[in-house]
Each structure stands twice: as C-alpha cells, then as structure tokens.
Design an enzyme around this catalytic site. Sequence first.
Site, PDB file in Angstrom:
ATOM      1  CD  GLN B 126      15.441 -22.167   3.328  1.00 44.54           C
ATOM      2  OE1 GLN B 126      16.440 -22.771   3.115  1.00 44.54           O
ATOM      3  NE2 GLN B 126      14.146 -22.645   2.969  1.00 44.54           N
ATOM      4  N   GLY B 127      15.476 -17.950   6.366  1.00 48.07           N
ATOM      5  CA  GLY B 127      14.986 -17.891   7.905  1.00 48.07           C
ATOM      6  C   GLY B 127      13.875 -19.001   7.830  1.00 48.07           C
ATOM      7  CB  SER B 129      15.158 -24.655  10.343  1.00 45.54           C
ATOM      8  OG  SER B 129      14.719 -25.453   9.270  1.00 45.54           O
ATOM      9  CD  GLU B 245      15.154 -26.835  -0.781  1.00 44.29           C
ATOM     10  OE1 GLU B 245      14.056 -26.375   0.286  1.00 44.29           O
ATOM     11  OE2 GLU B 245      16.315 -26.831   0.073  1.00 44.29           O
ATOM     12  CB  SER B 376      13.874 -34.864   6.761  1.00 43.98           C
ATOM     13  OG  SER B 376      12.434 -35.455   6.814  1.00 43.98           O
ATOM     14  CG  ASN B 377      15.575 -38.311   2.279  1.00 46.81           C
ATOM     15  OD1 ASN B 377      15.813 -37.223   1.987  1.00 46.81           O
ATOM     16  ND2 ASN B 377      16.676 -39.301   1.710  1.00 46.81           N
ATOM     17  CD  GLU B 378      13.620 -39.781   7.491  1.00 45.36           C
ATOM     18  OE1 GLU B 378      14.076 -38.647   7.314  1.00 45.36           O
ATOM     19  OE2 GLU B 378      14.147 -40.772   7.322  1.00 45.36           O
TER      20      GLU B 378
END
Lengths: 383, 391
Positions: B126-127, B129, B245, B376-378
């Site tokens: 996966q490209g 981030s 995902e 992220s969870n945020e």
Amino acid sequence: MDFSYDDEQDGLREAVRALLARAYGDGEQRRAAVAGEPGFDEKTWSRLAEMGVLGLPFAEADGGMGAGPVEVSIVAEEIGRVLAPEPFVEAVVLAGGLVADLGTDAQRAAVLGALAEGALVPAFAHAEIGTRWEPVARSVTATEAGGAWTLSGVKEPVPNGARADLLVVSALVSSGDAPGDTRLFLVQGDAEGLTRTAHRNHDGTRSARVAFAGTPAQPLGEGAGDSSAVVAKALARARVAYGHEALGAMETALTTTAEYLRTRRQFGVPLSKFQALTFRAADMYVSLELARSTVMWATLVVDADGDVVAAADRARLQTSRASRHIGKEAIQLHGGIGVTAEYTVGHYTSRLTAIDHLLGDGDWALSRLARTVDEHPTVDPLA
Amino acid sequence: MRLHLSPEDVAFRDQLRTFFTTSVPQPIRDAVAAHHELTKDQFVEAQQVLNAAGLAVPHWPVEWGGRDWTPLQRHIWREEMQLANVPEPLAFNASMIGPVIATFGSQAQKERFLPATANLDIWWCQGFSEPDAGSDLASLRTTAVRDGDDWVVNGQKTWTTFGQHADWIFCLVRTDPTAERKQRGISLLLFPMDTPGVTLRPIELLDGGFEVNEVFFEDVRVPAENLVGEENRGWDYAKFLLGNERVGIARIGSTKRMLVEAKQHARQITAHGAPLADDPWFRARIAELENELLALELTALRVVANSADGRPHPASSVLKLRGSELQQAATELLVDVAGPLSVASFPGADSDVPEWAQVATPSYLNNRKVSIYGGSNEVQRTIIAGSILGL
C-alpha cells in the site's frame, strides 16, 4: 442471529413514543408529574393500559397480550427516552412477572388482568436494609398458623411501594434449624398490620418503607419449596428491561449533549469547534452502541429462555459502565446548567444512577462473572 | 429479532471450522498461534489453500471469486479463521486493492489483476502514507506527471507494510497540483516494485521486526493504462478502500484467542501462593475483557447486517476504535501474566523462559500500531463526531 425489528414491533415503538411524547414532550411535564404523589401520572398509566402496553408479556388467558421480551424492551426504551416516571419495569416486568411465573390460575387471573387494565399496580417488596441484590429474603419472615400466613419485618426501599395496590413480598420461611427458604407472598395494600411510608428518590420516583407486623399474606403459587431461583430469574429479566430503559435514557442524554455542543457558543464559536469536547461525545456514542448490542442480545436470550441470569449480568455490566460514562459526561459537557434541576440532562444522569443501583451495579455483575471465567474458553454469542 | 444461528448457518460454520482446522497446514497455524512472524511462503501457501477452496475473497463480486454470502456468513468466516489460527488473506490484496479494482477498475485491469490478486500470485503493498501525510492523507506530495503514454512518479511513501515481499504497489499520487481542494488532485496508480527508480528501505520497529518500509520513487515510469478509474478521483477510491479496511479490522477472534492464552498461562504462574488464574483481581480483569469483547462482537454482527450495498455503516468506526483497544488490552494482559518473565524478550536457545512470555512484550509494543493504522483512533472519533453526531 438477527437484530432487526419487524413491522409490528416498529409500530409498537411509534405508538408508545407518540403517547409518551404527548405526556412528557418537555421536561416541565415530567417535573410536574414527579412533584406530586404517587410520583407518576395516573392518566398516562391508564393510557398505557388502554394501548395494551401493561399486559404485553402476559398470556392472553391471563388477560395479557401474549407478547414477548422484545416488545417489552421496546416499551422500556421509550420510557427511558423521555424519563417517563411510570413504573413499567417495576410493576409489569418484575412484580407482574413474578405473579406470572409462580401464581396459581386464580392469582394470575386476579392480578394480571387487572394490571393489564391499569386497575391494579403491584410492586415487588424485596430489598432489606443491609442486603444487596440477592434473590433471597433475610429479615422479613413468614409464619404459618392454622393454615393462615402472616409476615413480620421491614422491606426498604421498595420502589413504588406506597402507591402499590398489591405487594409481592419475599420472605424467609424457617423450619427448625434450617437456614430457611425464600418464598413469595401477596399482601393487599389495605391489609392489617401493614405500614407504608413513601419517600422521594433522587430521580423523582418514589420508594417506601414497608413494615409488616403480623400482616396477613397469601402464598404466591402452590409450591412449598424455595423460590429464590425464580426470583433470581425474574430479577435478571428486570435487569435486562432496565437495560433498555437505560439505553433510551442514554440516547437522549447523548443527543441532548450533541445538540448543546452545536448550539452553545463560547469564545465566539460553537462548542462543537473544540475537539476536546467532540471526541468525548464520540466516546459516549461508542459506549452507547456497545451497551445497546449487549442489552439487545440479552433480550434475545430472555426470549429464547437461554441462560438468562448470565446474560443479564453481562448486559448489566456493560450498561452500568456505559450509563456512568454517559451520565457523567453529559453533565460535564453541558457545564453548570447540567447540574440544575430546571434543565433536563441532569435528571437523565439521576435516573441512570438509580437504575444502576436498583437491581445490581456493574462491579456486582463483574464479581459474579469473574467467578465463571474458568467455565468457558471463550464467550461465544453464536454458540 | 432472533438469537440463534439458523441450521444452515450452523452447518456453514461447522464446514468452515473443519476446513480451517484440517486443510490449512498445521505448521502455519502453529506459527500464528505462537505469534511468530510468518514467512512470505507461508502467507502465500495459506492464501492459496483458501483460494483453491473459494475461501480467500468471498466478499468480492461473484464473477471474480466472491461467494455472495450474507454479512453474518462473512463474520463467521472471519471469526473461524482467526479462532483456528489461520492467517487471513493478505489485507492489501483481499480487502484493499481487490475490491477497488473490482469496483472501479477497467475490464482489462480486472482480468489482469483480480485472479492473481485473489491467489496471492501478486503480493500488493500500500503506497498511501508519506512522511508529511499521515492522518492527513490528502496532503500527500508524491507526484505523477504525464509524459507521453506514461506517468512519471517522484516522491516517497512510508509505513509500507511487507513492502519487502511485495510484487506490486497501489499508490496514491498527486496528478493535479492545481486542484482547488487537495482531495481532488489525487489518482491511484498500480506498478511493479521492481520498476526502475523504486527503492525500499526497511524500518526496524520496537519489537525488533522489519514489517514496514520506506519506499522512494525517482522518475518511475508507469504506463497510463495502470491508472485505476478516473484521473484525479483517487481520493474516492482511497476512502472506499479505507472503509472496507475498517470492517475487518476489529479482529475479535484473534483477541478471543489471546484471552484463552492468558487464562491458560495464568494456571502456570503462582501469585500470592496460588495460581494466578484463581486471583480474584485477575479473574475480574478477564471477565471485564470478555464482556467488552462480547459487546464488540455483537456490535459487529449488528453493524454488518446494516451495511447497505457493501458500504460500511458509519458505526464501523466503533469496531475499529474498540477492536484496536481490546487487541491492545489483551496483549497488555499477556505481558502482565508473564510478569518478570516479560522482560526476557530475546533469550538464547538455552533459556527456560517459555516462548509465549518471550514474545509477550514485543507483541504488546508492536500492537501499539493497531490504534494508529487503518485510520488512527482519533480519525475514527472525528468520523463518529462528524458523520454520526453532527458535530
């Protein structure tokens, strides 16, 4: 496994919601209802009876509607949504449920039909000072003399105990040196030797000190044995129904809080601009949805007559954690207004706190569950 | 409303359970159970066993190997795999780029890539981030400039999991730097990792492992036919991919298995003169986690049933958020059960420290990632606050 409601169940929800919206559409109506005795609105109780709601779980032969725990859960949730003070779970699910479980044909016919019609409000007199959430009686005793039973001792606090037309009372029946069986008895509201003193609870509902002094009582049912297992199961069913009442209350507490964050302005912007606040609201949603899934599942376990006691403990634990989290955060995110009696949100926290302690709190449920962790490798809801 | 599985679903589950526990090679399942890092060959072998039985990509369109299962059946499939210690089909293939190509790709791309992707003949990475585009993914700066029939890619990706195994990369690139909104100028390109100009640098993680990488692109030429869907619509495909995902990311079965392990190991450890497993505080901790996990599983069952048209329910953010927290709580519990043994992470062959205790802390440290990746969870809290609570 299927969590969806059918059309009839959706229809029931809409009808109850509409009825309760008329009665308690704004917080002032509830404040007025709980200000006077008996702490709820008798007219609303009658309307619930007319709609058939008060007889939902009872067999048609006993004057009920022959519906199941799912329908009961729908009503409880709507009760919680507007904080209706009517004792639906207390009178119908718990006291009525015990009569349905144990009562003779004649007792069921006399009690459940009248309850369903709104003509008779029963209450379960079970708690005793110094005990917590056990399915047994410890200090109120029952004595037989010449085929007639009398009760002695004190039950307190008894939810709705002063208003009740009929008390279902747990009492200890001793024989010799044995520790004694817990059995249930019916006591009429106007029985001799019965003293009831109502007091106001923090959530606006009423409880009573109920004292028995040689009070005439009728055994509930014909069996002579110990009824604590039946009581345990009835309490479990009531815990699950309270779970739905709590879900309704938590949902309103959350939506009220979200609305407040959208509209209240500080520092020149709506509070919803502050991530420190919106993240906390998001966490409240997470708590609510996890509790909702668990409570709905527990209702399905009741419906299937599975391990109702264990499922109720699981729902109780999840709901206790969620209701404390949501109740406390709802006030905090409102600020000072959340602590005032005039504004609604604090009353939701108050009711959630009451539900959390009426039939067993989260740590109590956890303590019970902790004893059983060796009995299964995993907890599998699809087993 | 119904509690029990239908007889058909019970039969379905039993059939899968038998397959997973008898047809997937035992050494691979043992390695998963022991929290070992699998070799590339083990991943490939396991996925090919599944694919041959039609169990690698059941959520894909039927014409490309999907099974048209109910959401409940998919849940059972995933649960049973995890409970049987079967490595799940590679997420980059099965959950990410496969569904994107099947939904947005050209017919030629589907024919070229989907069978090989399902069978792990192509290993995708996966490209997404970049060093300056983490949670703020749309700020990505890797560029692709059109030159004749090619795109020329320059820039850098990071956190590329298993890039060292990968044959191909699906890569978000900026194709219109002038777009008014930064989300509008992004495209999705596919290219082989051995294309000239692609270099890989492994990143060592806290557990001593090398599962993630930096990937550098220097004048990498990618044929125009390898652009997925429409130019400058890559952000839509990325959101679609990330939503998929989230659904599989709760890893409930895997966390269940860790709680089973914790209970077993706690029998072998003495605390206050008695087995740790009998300690009331330990039992309470287990009971609370089991209950949280039950709540999560029930929520997963409720949410998948409400996902329309394969689009994830907004509440799927709850699954990611809570699922990652519970995975982390379970790894933390295993460290606590190991107690003083938990410091001995890399002892020699003569060590008496049991293997589960050796891997406990590295696994705990490695699993800090699960509340960071997959949005992220945020980010999940932002989604809940925004799209559910209207904040």
